[in-house]
Write a protein that holds these residues in place. Structure first.
Motif, PDB file in Angstrom:
ATOM      1  N   ARG A 102       0.831  -1.213   0.000  1.00  0.00           N
ATOM      2  CA  ARG A 102       0.000   0.000   0.000  1.00  0.00           C
ATOM      3  C   ARG A 102       0.860   1.255   0.000  1.00  0.00           C
ATOM      4  NH1 ARG A 102      -3.051  -2.820   4.135  1.00  0.00           N
ATOM      5  NH2 ARG A 102      -4.998  -3.670   3.272  1.00  0.00           N
ATOM      6  N   LYS A 103       1.940   1.244   0.751  1.00  0.00           N
ATOM      7  CA  LYS A 103       2.820   2.412   0.831  1.00  0.00           C
ATOM      8  C   LYS A 103       3.458   2.718  -0.525  1.00  0.00           C
ATOM      9  CE  LYS A 103       6.725   4.293   3.497  1.00  0.00           C
ATOM     10  NZ  LYS A 103       7.524   4.716   2.320  1.00  0.00           N
ATOM     11  N   ILE A 104       3.942   1.671  -1.198  1.00  0.00           N
ATOM     12  CA  ILE A 104       4.552   1.874  -2.511  1.00  0.00           C
ATOM     13  C   ILE A 104       3.519   2.382  -3.507  1.00  0.00           C
ATOM     14  CG2 ILE A 104       5.683   0.729  -4.452  1.00  0.00           C
ATOM     15  CD1 ILE A 104       6.939  -1.214  -2.430  1.00  0.00           C
ATOM     16  N   ALA A 105       2.324   1.791  -3.489  1.00  0.00           N
ATOM     17  CA  ALA A 105       1.270   2.180  -4.420  1.00  0.00           C
ATOM     18  C   ALA A 105       0.795   3.611  -4.180  1.00  0.00           C
ATOM     19  CB  ALA A 105       0.093   1.215  -4.316  1.00  0.00           C
ATOM     20  N   ALA A 106       0.907   4.081  -2.949  1.00  0.00           N
ATOM     21  CA  ALA A 106       0.515   5.459  -2.648  1.00  0.00           C
ATOM     22  C   ALA A 106       1.507   6.453  -3.229  1.00  0.00           C
ATOM     23  CB  ALA A 106       0.412   5.651  -1.137  1.00  0.00           C
ATOM     24  N   GLU A 107       2.722   5.991  -3.507  1.00  0.00           N
ATOM     25  CA  GLU A 107       3.780   6.871  -3.998  1.00  0.00           C
ATOM     26  C   GLU A 107       3.926   6.846  -5.507  1.00  0.00           C
ATOM     27  OE1 GLU A 107       7.102   5.346  -1.861  1.00  0.00           O
ATOM     28  OE2 GLU A 107       6.519   6.284   0.053  1.00  0.00           O
ATOM     29  N   GLU A 108       3.575   5.709  -6.135  1.00  0.00           N
ATOM     30  CA  GLU A 108       3.751   5.599  -7.584  1.00  0.00           C
ATOM     31  C   GLU A 108       2.864   4.491  -8.144  1.00  0.00           C
ATOM     32  OE1 GLU A 108       7.625   3.921  -8.745  1.00  0.00           O
ATOM     33  OE2 GLU A 108       7.984   3.636  -6.604  1.00  0.00           O
ATOM     34  N   SER A 109       2.613   4.570  -9.440  1.00  0.00           N
ATOM     35  CA  SER A 109       1.834   3.531 -10.110  1.00  0.00           C
ATOM     36  C   SER A 109       2.628   2.231 -10.139  1.00  0.00           C
ATOM     37  CB  SER A 109       1.493   3.959 -11.541  1.00  0.00           C
ATOM     38  OG  SER A 109       0.674   5.110 -11.536  1.00  0.00           O
ATOM     39  N   CYS A 110       1.908   1.113 -10.133  1.00  0.00           N
ATOM     40  CA  CYS A 110       2.613  -0.166 -10.084  1.00  0.00           C
ATOM     41  C   CYS A 110       1.723  -1.319 -10.544  1.00  0.00           C
ATOM     42  CB  CYS A 110       3.121  -0.438  -8.671  1.00  0.00           C
ATOM     43  SG  CYS A 110       1.840  -0.416  -7.401  1.00  0.00           S
TER      44      CYS A 110
END
Length: 206
Positions: A102-110
Motif C-alpha cells: 500500500r505504501k509503494i502504491a501510494a507513492e507511484e503507479s505499479c
C-alpha cells in the motif's frame, strides 16, 4: 482505470498460465514498477532479517513432491517461522507485506502480481484487478515445457499450487480467489497467449 493518475494493476493467476510474464510485460509497457523483489527487500528491512529468510518464509506452498496433507495441517495451524532468531508469524508477514505494498502504491503507479493484492486494493479508486486463468490441459502443457516434467508430475505440481494458493487466499482474506466479483477482468489466456493477453489488456487501458 485512469493511467493519467497513480494507478494499481493487480494480477491474480492460476499456476501455469503465464500470469507472472503478463505482469512483467504490462509493467514494462506502462513504464511502472513491478512489485516483486522490492517487496521482499522491504519486508527484510522491516523485520531486520535477510532477504533469503523472508523468501523462505514467503514460500508457503511446499514443493510439489511433498505430502500436501502435512502442509495443509501446518499451514492451518498458523505455525510461527523462525528467521535469524526472530519469530515471525505468517499473519505478521502478510500484514507487513500489505502495508508495504500500500505504501509503494501510494507513492507511484505499479503492477502487483499475486500477494492477494486484489483484496488489498479492493477499495482503491484507481485499480484494475485482473484474474488470469486457462484450462488444465493448457496449463499442464506449459508446466511440462517450462520445467521439463512428465505430464503426471506437471499435473501434481498444478494441483499442489492451486490448492495452496486457494488456502492462502482464504486464510488471509476470507475471499474465494475464483469469485469473479473480486475482479474487474477475468481473462482466459488460452484464447490469447501471453503476448496477446498483454495486447488485449493494453487496449482496454488505452
Amino acid at each position: 482505470m485512469n493511467k493519467k493518475d497513480k494507478f494499481v494493476i493487480t494480477i491474480n493467476r492460476q499456476f501455469g498460465t503465464g500470469g507472472h510474464e503478463i505482469g512483467v510485460a504490462l509493467a514494462e509497457r506502462l513504464g511502472v514498477k513491478l512489485l516483486d523483489k522490492q517487496v521482499l527487500k522491504a519486508m527484510a528491512m522491516y523485520f531486520g532479517v535477510s532477504e533469503d529468510a523472508i523468501a523462505k518464509l514467503e514460500a508457503r506452498n511446499e514443493s510439489w513432491q511433498d505430502d500436501f496433507t502435512q502442509f495443509y495441517q501446518g499451514y492451518m495451524s498458523q505455525n510461527e517461522y523462525r528467521a535469524d532468531g526472530n519469530e515471525i508469524t505468517s499473519q505478521q508477514l502478510f500484514d507487513a507485506q500489505a502495508k508495504i505494498i500500500r505504501k509503494i502504491a501510494a507513492e507511484e503507479s505499479c503492477v502487483v502480481i499475486g500477494r492477494c493484492a486484489f483484496d488489498i486494493f479492493r477499495d482503491h479508486p484507481n485499480a484494475l484487478k485482473i484474474f488470469v486463468h486457462s484450462p488444465d490441459d493448457v496449463r499442464i502443457r506449459r508446466i511440462v515445457e517450462k520445467y521439463g516434467l512428465s505430464d503426471g508430475d506437471a499435473k501434481m505440481m498444478l494441483v499442489d499450487n492451486d490448492l495452496s494458493r486457494e488456502l492462502y487466499t482464504k486464510t488471509f482474506t476470507g475471499q474465494d480467489r475464483y469469485d469473479a466479483r473480486n475482479y474487474d477482468l477475468t481473462l482466459n489466456v488460452a484464447r490469447f497467449g501471453v503476448n496477446g493477453a498483454v495486447d488485449y489488456i493494453m487496449r482496454l487501458i488505452e
